[in-house]
Design a protein around this motif. Structure first.
Motif, PDB file in Angstrom:
ATOM      1  N   MET A 153       0.795  -1.266   0.003  1.00 19.29           N
ATOM      2  CA  MET A 153       0.102  -0.176   0.052  1.00 19.29           C
ATOM      3  C   MET A 153       0.825   1.382  -0.173  1.00 19.29           C
ATOM      4  O   MET A 153       0.732   2.072  -0.509  1.00 19.29           O
ATOM      5  CB  MET A 153      -1.078   0.022   1.278  1.00 19.29           C
ATOM      6  CG  MET A 153      -2.119  -0.942   0.971  1.00 19.29           C
ATOM      7  SD  MET A 153      -3.124  -0.216  -0.468  1.00 19.29           S
ATOM      8  CE  MET A 153      -3.290  -1.945  -1.038  1.00 19.29           C
ATOM      9  N   THR A 154       1.943   1.062   0.607  1.00 18.54           N
ATOM     10  CA  THR A 154       2.852   2.453   0.628  1.00 18.54           C
ATOM     11  C   THR A 154       3.458   2.647  -0.692  1.00 18.54           C
ATOM     12  O   THR A 154       3.627   3.707  -1.245  1.00 18.54           O
ATOM     13  CB  THR A 154       3.993   2.341   1.773  1.00 18.54           C
ATOM     14  OG1 THR A 154       3.506   1.917   2.984  1.00 18.54           O
ATOM     15  CG2 THR A 154       5.031   3.417   1.818  1.00 18.54           C
ATOM     16  N   LEU A 181       2.215   1.549  -3.584  1.00 16.80           N
ATOM     17  CA  LEU A 181       1.187   2.192  -4.429  1.00 16.80           C
ATOM     18  C   LEU A 181       0.788   3.481  -4.271  1.00 16.80           C
ATOM     19  O   LEU A 181       0.465   4.130  -5.139  1.00 16.80           O
ATOM     20  CB  LEU A 181      -0.146   1.307  -4.351  1.00 16.80           C
ATOM     21  CG  LEU A 181       0.089  -0.185  -4.856  1.00 16.80           C
ATOM     22  CD1 LEU A 181      -1.317  -0.959  -4.606  1.00 16.80           C
ATOM     23  CD2 LEU A 181       0.226  -0.219  -6.406  1.00 16.80           C
ATOM     24  N   ASN A 182       0.581   4.134  -2.794  1.00 15.97           N
ATOM     25  CA  ASN A 182       0.218   5.190  -2.712  1.00 15.97           C
ATOM     26  C   ASN A 182       1.421   6.105  -3.160  1.00 15.97           C
ATOM     27  O   ASN A 182       1.141   7.294  -3.731  1.00 15.97           O
ATOM     28  CB  ASN A 182       0.114   5.391  -1.400  1.00 15.97           C
ATOM     29  CG  ASN A 182      -0.209   6.807  -0.913  1.00 15.97           C
ATOM     30  OD1 ASN A 182      -0.843   7.396  -1.858  1.00 15.97           O
ATOM     31  ND2 ASN A 182      -0.159   7.186   0.472  1.00 15.97           N
ATOM     32  N   ALA A 183       2.852   5.555  -3.259  1.00 16.00           N
ATOM     33  CA  ALA A 183       3.856   6.563  -3.789  1.00 16.00           C
ATOM     34  C   ALA A 183       3.537   6.893  -5.311  1.00 16.00           C
ATOM     35  O   ALA A 183       4.031   7.855  -5.897  1.00 16.00           O
ATOM     36  CB  ALA A 183       5.223   6.095  -3.307  1.00 16.00           C
ATOM     37  N   PRO A 187      -0.609   8.865  -6.173  1.00 21.58           N
ATOM     38  CA  PRO A 187      -1.073   9.216  -5.013  1.00 21.58           C
ATOM     39  C   PRO A 187      -2.533   9.825  -4.799  1.00 21.58           C
ATOM     40  O   PRO A 187      -3.083   9.895  -3.878  1.00 21.58           O
ATOM     41  CB  PRO A 187      -0.223  10.607  -4.894  1.00 21.58           C
ATOM     42  CG  PRO A 187       0.256  10.618  -6.191  1.00 21.58           C
ATOM     43  CD  PRO A 187       0.401   9.447  -6.943  1.00 21.58           C
ATOM     44  N   ASP A 188      -3.282   9.854  -6.034  1.00 18.71           N
ATOM     45  CA  ASP A 188      -4.554  10.296  -5.863  1.00 18.71           C
ATOM     46  C   ASP A 188      -5.564   9.069  -5.945  1.00 18.71           C
ATOM     47  O   ASP A 188      -6.649   9.508  -5.561  1.00 18.71           O
ATOM     48  CB  ASP A 188      -4.973  11.388  -7.202  1.00 18.71           C
ATOM     49  CG  ASP A 188      -4.043  12.563  -7.044  1.00 18.71           C
ATOM     50  OD1 ASP A 188      -3.799  12.760  -5.958  1.00 18.71           O
ATOM     51  OD2 ASP A 188      -3.683  13.013  -8.010  1.00 18.71           O
ATOM     52  N   THR A 189      -5.139   8.101  -6.192  1.00 16.59           N
ATOM     53  CA  THR A 189      -5.998   6.784  -6.330  1.00 16.59           C
ATOM     54  C   THR A 189      -6.470   6.234  -4.892  1.00 16.59           C
ATOM     55  O   THR A 189      -7.543   6.078  -4.543  1.00 16.59           O
ATOM     56  CB  THR A 189      -5.269   5.830  -7.157  1.00 16.59           C
ATOM     57  OG1 THR A 189      -4.815   6.347  -8.373  1.00 16.59           O
ATOM     58  CG2 THR A 189      -6.518   4.677  -7.624  1.00 16.59           C
ATOM     59  N   PHE A 190      -5.453   6.190  -4.010  1.00 22.45           N
ATOM     60  CA  PHE A 190      -5.603   5.581  -2.757  1.00 22.45           C
ATOM     61  C   PHE A 190      -5.613   6.629  -1.590  1.00 22.45           C
ATOM     62  O   PHE A 190      -4.817   7.275  -1.481  1.00 22.45           O
ATOM     63  CB  PHE A 190      -4.549   4.492  -2.530  1.00 22.45           C
ATOM     64  CG  PHE A 190      -4.467   3.169  -3.575  1.00 22.45           C
ATOM     65  CD1 PHE A 190      -5.437   2.369  -3.362  1.00 22.45           C
ATOM     66  CD2 PHE A 190      -3.723   3.332  -4.541  1.00 22.45           C
ATOM     67  CE1 PHE A 190      -5.420   1.174  -4.378  1.00 22.45           C
ATOM     68  CE2 PHE A 190      -3.361   2.428  -5.328  1.00 22.45           C
ATOM     69  CZ  PHE A 190      -4.518   1.253  -5.300  1.00 22.45           C
TER      70      PHE A 190
END
Length: 57
Positions: A46-47, A49-51, A54-57
């Motif tokens: 999750m970290t 993917l968030n990097a 950024p606007d999706t999760f």
């Protein structure tokens, strides 16, 4: 991004610990290392993917 890579490294080490403790037949250690592998693996994915998104999760 660096935090995600560190968490992924800890998750991989936890998976190795699961297999090592299966050889020793230590159920308590298998449960804790398996739980830590799942938790650290989830947080690392999750970290990362968030990097990347950024606007999706």
């Amino acid at each position: 991004m660096v935090l995600g890579i560190i968490l992924l490294f800890v998750a991989i080490l936890s998976v190795f610990a699961v297999f090592r403790e299966m050889k020793h037949r230590n159920i308590f250690a298998i449960l804790f290392s398996g739980a830590s592998a799942l938790v650290f693996g989830w947080f690392s994915v999750m970290t990362i993917l968030n990097a990347l998104f950024p606007d999706t999760f």
